[in-house]
Design a protein around this motif. Sequence first.
Motif, mmCIF file in Angstrom:
data_model
loop_
_atom_site.group_PDB
_atom_site.id
_atom_site.type_symbol
_atom_site.label_atom_id
_atom_site.label_comp_id
_atom_site.label_asym_id
_atom_site.label_seq_id
_atom_site.Cartn_x
_atom_site.Cartn_y
_atom_site.Cartn_z
ATOM 1 N N UNK A 155 0.835 -1.203 0.000
ATOM 2 C CA UNK A 155 0.000 0.000 0.000
ATOM 3 C C UNK A 155 0.870 1.252 0.000
ATOM 4 N N UNK A 156 0.272 2.378 -0.357
ATOM 5 C CA UNK A 156 1.018 3.634 -0.380
ATOM 6 C C UNK A 156 1.608 3.902 1.002
ATOM 7 N N UNK A 157 2.943 3.930 1.137
ATOM 8 C CA UNK A 157 3.553 4.030 2.462
ATOM 9 C C UNK A 157 3.261 5.344 3.171
ATOM 10 N N UNK A 158 3.007 6.422 2.411
ATOM 11 C CA UNK A 158 2.742 7.712 3.040
ATOM 12 C C UNK A 158 1.390 8.288 2.613
ATOM 13 N N UNK A 159 0.468 7.396 2.231
ATOM 14 C CA UNK A 159 -0.814 7.874 1.771
ATOM 15 C C UNK A 159 -0.734 8.380 0.344
ATOM 16 N N UNK A 160 -1.626 9.281 -0.017
ATOM 17 C CA UNK A 160 -1.648 9.831 -1.378
ATOM 18 C C UNK A 160 -0.373 10.636 -1.629
ATOM 19 N N UNK A 161 0.481 10.217 -2.567
ATOM 20 C CA UNK A 161 1.760 10.914 -2.753
ATOM 21 C C UNK A 161 1.597 12.222 -3.518
ATOM 22 N N UNK A 162 2.478 13.148 -3.229
ATOM 23 C CA UNK A 162 2.533 14.415 -3.950
ATOM 24 C C UNK A 162 3.169 14.180 -5.316
ATOM 25 N N UNK A 163 2.556 14.737 -6.364
ATOM 26 C CA UNK A 163 3.123 14.675 -7.714
ATOM 27 C C UNK A 163 3.737 16.008 -8.131
ATOM 28 N N UNK A 164 3.145 17.108 -7.689
ATOM 29 C CA UNK A 164 3.715 18.439 -7.923
ATOM 30 C C UNK A 164 3.813 19.127 -6.574
ATOM 31 N N UNK A 165 5.036 19.489 -6.190
ATOM 32 C CA UNK A 165 5.277 20.023 -4.859
ATOM 33 C C UNK A 165 4.955 21.513 -4.764
ATOM 34 N N UNK A 166 4.942 22.011 -3.549
ATOM 35 C CA UNK A 166 4.659 23.424 -3.320
ATOM 36 C C UNK A 166 5.722 24.324 -3.933
ATOM 37 N N UNK A 167 6.959 23.835 -4.053
ATOM 38 C CA UNK A 167 8.026 24.616 -4.666
ATOM 39 C C UNK A 167 8.039 24.490 -6.188
ATOM 40 N N UNK A 168 7.001 23.852 -6.731
ATOM 41 C CA UNK A 168 6.789 23.680 -8.171
ATOM 42 C C UNK A 168 7.762 22.690 -8.811
ATOM 43 N N UNK A 169 8.405 21.876 -8.006
ATOM 44 C CA UNK A 169 9.189 20.775 -8.539
ATOM 45 C C UNK A 169 8.280 19.551 -8.667
ATOM 46 N N UNK A 170 8.407 18.836 -9.769
ATOM 47 C CA UNK A 170 7.671 17.587 -9.916
ATOM 48 C C UNK A 170 8.333 16.514 -9.056
ATOM 49 N N UNK A 171 7.516 15.662 -8.464
ATOM 50 C CA UNK A 171 8.022 14.635 -7.559
ATOM 51 C C UNK A 171 8.664 13.492 -8.340
ATOM 52 N N UNK A 172 9.570 12.813 -7.654
ATOM 53 C CA UNK A 172 10.288 11.675 -8.244
ATOM 54 C C UNK A 172 9.333 10.658 -8.835
ATOM 55 N N UNK A 173 8.269 10.336 -8.115
ATOM 56 C CA UNK A 173 7.399 9.229 -8.541
ATOM 57 C C UNK A 173 6.783 9.505 -9.908
ATOM 58 N N UNK A 174 6.395 10.750 -10.189
ATOM 59 C CA UNK A 174 5.804 11.067 -11.484
ATOM 60 C C UNK A 174 6.864 11.090 -12.582
ATOM 61 N N UNK A 175 7.966 11.776 -12.345
ATOM 62 C CA UNK A 175 9.019 11.868 -13.352
ATOM 63 C C UNK A 175 9.573 10.498 -13.702
ATOM 64 N N UNK A 176 9.764 9.669 -12.701
ATOM 65 C CA UNK A 176 10.312 8.333 -12.916
ATOM 66 C C UNK A 176 9.396 7.486 -13.795
ATOM 67 N N UNK A 177 8.114 7.492 -13.489
ATOM 68 C CA UNK A 177 7.152 6.691 -14.251
ATOM 69 C C UNK A 177 7.060 7.178 -15.697
ATOM 70 N N UNK A 178 7.008 8.487 -15.894
ATOM 71 C CA UNK A 178 6.931 9.037 -17.248
ATOM 72 C C UNK A 178 8.180 8.674 -18.045
ATOM 73 N N UNK A 179 9.344 8.809 -17.423
ATOM 74 C CA UNK A 179 10.598 8.537 -18.131
ATOM 75 C C UNK A 179 10.779 7.050 -18.423
ATOM 76 N N UNK A 180 10.396 6.190 -17.488
ATOM 77 C CA UNK A 180 10.467 4.752 -17.760
ATOM 78 C C UNK A 180 9.616 4.394 -18.967
ATOM 79 N N UNK A 181 8.446 5.009 -19.060
ATOM 80 C CA UNK A 181 7.582 4.741 -20.195
ATOM 81 C C UNK A 181 8.188 5.230 -21.490
ATOM 82 N N UNK A 182 8.733 6.445 -21.491
ATOM 83 C CA UNK A 182 9.287 7.010 -22.722
ATOM 84 C C UNK A 182 10.535 6.260 -23.179
ATOM 85 N N UNK A 183 11.353 5.793 -22.214
ATOM 86 C CA UNK A 183 12.579 5.083 -22.577
ATOM 87 C C UNK A 183 12.346 3.607 -22.886
ATOM 88 N N UNK A 184 11.100 3.159 -22.760
ATOM 89 C CA UNK A 184 10.806 1.762 -23.041
ATOM 90 C C UNK A 184 11.430 0.805 -22.043
#
Length: 296
Positions: A155-184
């Motif tokens: 299960x989600x270890x910290x509940x609903x994860x942040x995808x876009x942070x308050x400092x406007x940086x995208x979170x690791x979990x979103x960037x990682x998933x998108x990049x894994x998909x694009x790189x095949x």
Amino acid sequence: MPSTPTVTGRFAPSPSGPLHAGSLIAAVGSYLSARSQGGCWRLRLEDVDEGRVRAGAADAILRQLEAMALDWDGPVLTQSPRKAIYQEALTALQTKGMVYPCACTRQEIRGIGERYPGVCRQGLASGRQTRSWRLRVPDTLPLWEDRFHGWQDTPAPQGDPVLLRADEYFAYILACVVDDGEQGISEVIRGGDLLTLTGVQRYLQSALELPYPQYGHLPLLCNADGRKLSKSLDSPTWAGEPSQAWEETLRLLGWMTPAGLHGAPAVEWRDWALSRMAGGQLLYRITSLATTAEQR
């Protein structure tokens, strides 16, 4: 025409400092797995959190990998110029109603506890402003099979994860998933500290209609206090000889290493390990997921 590799692995360090011994386990493990199957091995620098990037770290990582004779395929993918792509993914999730705005500050969340209970799931309280965007994760996630540890219920270890942070940086979990998909990427061999995050990553892959890689989690190298080695905790940089790094890393993966290779060039260690993998050697012989640095 040459055949297309059926396996594509990757190594994705953060350029927040040079590699340490724990990083080398993921680098060597992912490389051996992909190459032994005739596959590609991609390199990605995960610098989406630009506040943690250290000057010169990216170049130092490349030189370390070269010293270990770990050659990668294609150009190095760097995350920081890809913010518009991550925003497209977030917008798609917003359109589907799979994310929600959150007004909670870090101090407020610390007062709640380690697991975020979904305070803003039903909408922002009057007078509150959006600070971040969170993924709406169901209470239960499908089981998935880890290559080394079998079926997992994570299960989600910290509940609903942040995808876009308050400092406007995208979170690791979103960037990682998108990049894994694009790189095949078809397999992800990485450290055991990310084991509990995988179920949520797979849910996010499904939400973005991306394929699931096969996951395998390697032993977590810890210091004498039981804390994982990480650049964020200023863990010591690997500064030994490549031959020593190969020998120690393979031993941490449960391999018996030949005395005759002691002190040999990195390329000889690499080729020997690949020949053993081709002969049916198990990449990771599980003893304990947490291994202290004092055992090296």
